[in-house]
Design an enzyme around this catalytic site. Structure first.
Site, PDB file in Angstrom:
ATOM      1  N   ASP A   1     -12.266   4.026   4.302  1.00  0.00           N
ATOM      2  CA  ASP A   1     -11.624   3.937   5.623  1.00  0.00           C
ATOM      3  C   ASP A   1     -12.347   4.950   6.520  1.00  0.00           C
ATOM      4  OD1 ASP A   1      -9.965   4.243   7.861  1.00  0.00           O
ATOM      5  OD2 ASP A   1      -8.116   4.575   6.750  1.00  0.00           O
TER       6      ASP A   1
ATOM      7  N   GLY B   1      -4.933  -0.295  10.875  1.00  0.00           N
ATOM      8  CA  GLY B   1      -4.372  -0.013  12.200  1.00  0.00           C
ATOM      9  C   GLY B   1      -4.196   1.471  12.459  1.00  0.00           C
TER      10      GLY B   1
ATOM     11  N   LYS C   1     -11.319  -0.374  10.903  1.00  0.00           N
ATOM     12  CA  LYS C   1     -10.435  -0.122  12.046  1.00  0.00           C
ATOM     13  C   LYS C   1     -11.295  -0.252  13.299  1.00  0.00           C
ATOM     14  CE  LYS C   1      -7.041   2.761   9.727  1.00  0.00           C
ATOM     15  NZ  LYS C   1      -6.722   4.141   9.307  1.00  0.00           N
TER      16      LYS C   1
ATOM     17  N   LYS D   1       0.864  -1.196   0.000  1.00  0.00           N
ATOM     18  CA  LYS D   1       0.000   0.000   0.000  1.00  0.00           C
ATOM     19  C   LYS D   1       0.890   1.232   0.000  1.00  0.00           C
ATOM     20  CE  LYS D   1      -2.812   2.102   3.674  1.00  0.00           C
ATOM     21  NZ  LYS D   1      -3.943   1.848   4.596  1.00  0.00           N
TER      22      LYS D   1
ATOM     23  N   ASP E   1      -3.424   4.678  -0.988  1.00  0.00           N
ATOM     24  CA  ASP E   1      -4.265   5.272   0.060  1.00  0.00           C
ATOM     25  C   ASP E   1      -4.144   6.789  -0.028  1.00  0.00           C
ATOM     26  OD1 ASP E   1      -5.747   5.945   2.277  1.00  0.00           O
ATOM     27  OD2 ASP E   1      -4.417   5.007   3.756  1.00  0.00           O
TER      28      ASP E   1
ATOM     29  N   LYS F   1       0.942   5.511   0.105  1.00  0.00           N
ATOM     30  CA  LYS F   1       0.181   6.739   0.334  1.00  0.00           C
ATOM     31  C   LYS F   1       0.387   7.651  -0.872  1.00  0.00           C
ATOM     32  CE  LYS F   1      -0.955   6.093   4.817  1.00  0.00           C
ATOM     33  NZ  LYS F   1      -2.264   6.240   5.438  1.00  0.00           N
TER      34      LYS F   1
ATOM     35  N   GLU G   1      -7.823   3.681  -1.648  1.00  0.00           N
ATOM     36  CA  GLU G   1      -8.443   3.852  -0.334  1.00  0.00           C
ATOM     37  C   GLU G   1      -8.766   5.321  -0.083  1.00  0.00           C
ATOM     38  OE1 GLU G   1      -6.175   1.860   2.720  1.00  0.00           O
ATOM     39  OE2 GLU G   1      -7.141   3.012   4.306  1.00  0.00           O
TER      40      GLU G   1
END
Ligand code: MG
Length: 374
Positions: free
Chosen positions: A245, A297, A269, A168, A195, A170, A220
């Site tokens: 998310d 997380g 989460k 993943k 993400d 960012k 995401e």
């Protein structure tokens, strides 16, 4: 389920913990050297201890919660409704706390500590108490924004060599297509995802459509947390699946996401949704509607990390999870043994409750303030 379980809570202890991070963690608001959290210990009438964690950061940049607010809320409003009381099931707190809006991370601390006790009373590991079946769970790696596409390729290469399957990355405006395209051209078969942490708006749809060429398993949270409607418009324009998310904070949000078709995947989460009970309900509703789930997380200490391991064993968690080994973030943690990987998997413990021991020495070493509620 064995017999009637009653959770009679005689005492609660709050620990304000500053756990030193191995490497400072960069957000747009701060450079964090410590994972600052609150650890909650609930003690029952048999002297058992159950543990939960409030993940609220010092500054309310992730959601409305912040640590000193969470501390006050737990101490003055949530725990007085639990200490000295008998509770039949951990998820009864949702009714008990229904007069308090949001503040899911604080509620999650209480729900998780009760689930730990509940599982211990039944002599079950938390995973099995929740209804989980897996004996190991797959993890992926999450990489922050890098200085250049070349640097990102290098970092990704390192993790692929370590054996991680799901990578993943960012992204943010100006550091997106070019970065991801460089990685995709170097690693044509890797399981890649991006993400965005709400960094885009619907007006950026054309740019996000370009990412369709890169065969990502998901993007995401491209848009704002409250924007299920625009996520639905965007999903209609993209081939790539949207994973939500920050947008999903409750079972109701999940229902609306499904009806509006705002995405095809949820990063659940535990802290963000208010605990294990809601996380379980969300995955059940999602699975029944063809939505895949995985566990995210919050830079967790070992306590929340252990609860994440347990929840990720539920059947609807079908994609690799963001549950790293403790050692990726910390040299010392407050559980023992540490959460470790074998390959890219975490073995699910079998001992009752969280399945890890509390490292009391480290807990007191990293505690900066504490409070008893009797
Ligand atoms: Mg995210």
């Amino acid at each position: 389920m064995k017999g009637t379980v009653k959770l009679k809570i005689t005492e609660a202890k709050l620990y304000k913990v500053d756990l030193p991070l191995r490497n400072p963690f960069e957000t747009s608001f701060a450079r964090m050297k410590y994972k600052k959290c609150i650890i909650l210990e609930l003690i029952d009438d048999a002297g058992r201890s159950g543990f939960g964690e409030s993940s609220a950061f010092d500054i309310p940049f992730y959601n409305e919660e912040f640590r000193s607010g969470s501390w006050s809320l737990l101490k003055e409003q949530l725990l007085p409704q639990v200490v000295g009381k008998e509770i039949a099931h951990p998820d009864d707190i949702y009714k008990l706390f229904s007069g308090i809006r949001m503040n899911n991370m604080s509620k999650s601390a209480v729900n998780c500590a009760l689930w730990d006790l509940y599982a211990q009373q039944q002599q079950l590991n938390l995973s099995r108490a929740l209804g989980g079946t897996k004996t190991e769970i797959e993890t992926g790696v999450s990489i922050g924004v890098q200085a250049s596409p070349q640097k990102l390729v290098e970092v990704v290469n390192g993790y692929l060599n370590e054996g991680y399957r799901r990578i993943k990355m960012k992204i943010k405006p100006g550091k997106d297509y070019e970065y991801l395209a460089a990685v995709r051209s170097k690693f044509p078969d890797a399981m890649l995802m991006a993400d965005a942490n709400s960094a885009y708006r619907l007006a950026d749809a054309k740019l996000l459509q370009k990412l369709d060429d890169l065969d990502l398993i998901m993007i995401e949270q491209p848009l704002e947390p409250g924007d299920l409607l625009d996520h639905a418009h965007l999903q209609g324009m993209l081939k790539t699946s949207i994973c939500l998310d920050e947008s999903i904070t409750s079972l109701e949000d999940t229902r609306k996401m499904i009806e509006l078709k705002s995405g095809r995947i949820i990063n659940i989460k535990v802290a963000r949704v208010g605990g294990l009970g809601i996380a379980k309900k969300i995955q059940k509703l999602a699975s029944a509607n063809g939505i895949a789930c995985w566990c995210g997380g919050m830079l967790d200490s070992g306590i929340a990390r252990a609860a994440n391991v347990a929840v990720a064993t539920l059947p609807g968690y079908t994609l690799p999870n963001d549950i790293a080994a403790s050692g990726r973030y910390y040299d010392a943690d407050i559980i023992k043994p540490l959460v470790e990987l074998s390959g890219t998997y975490v073995k699910v413990p079998t001992q009752p409750g969280l399945g890890y021991q509390i490292d009391r020495e480290n807990l007191s070493r990293f505690t900066v303030a504490s409070q008893r509620i009797k």
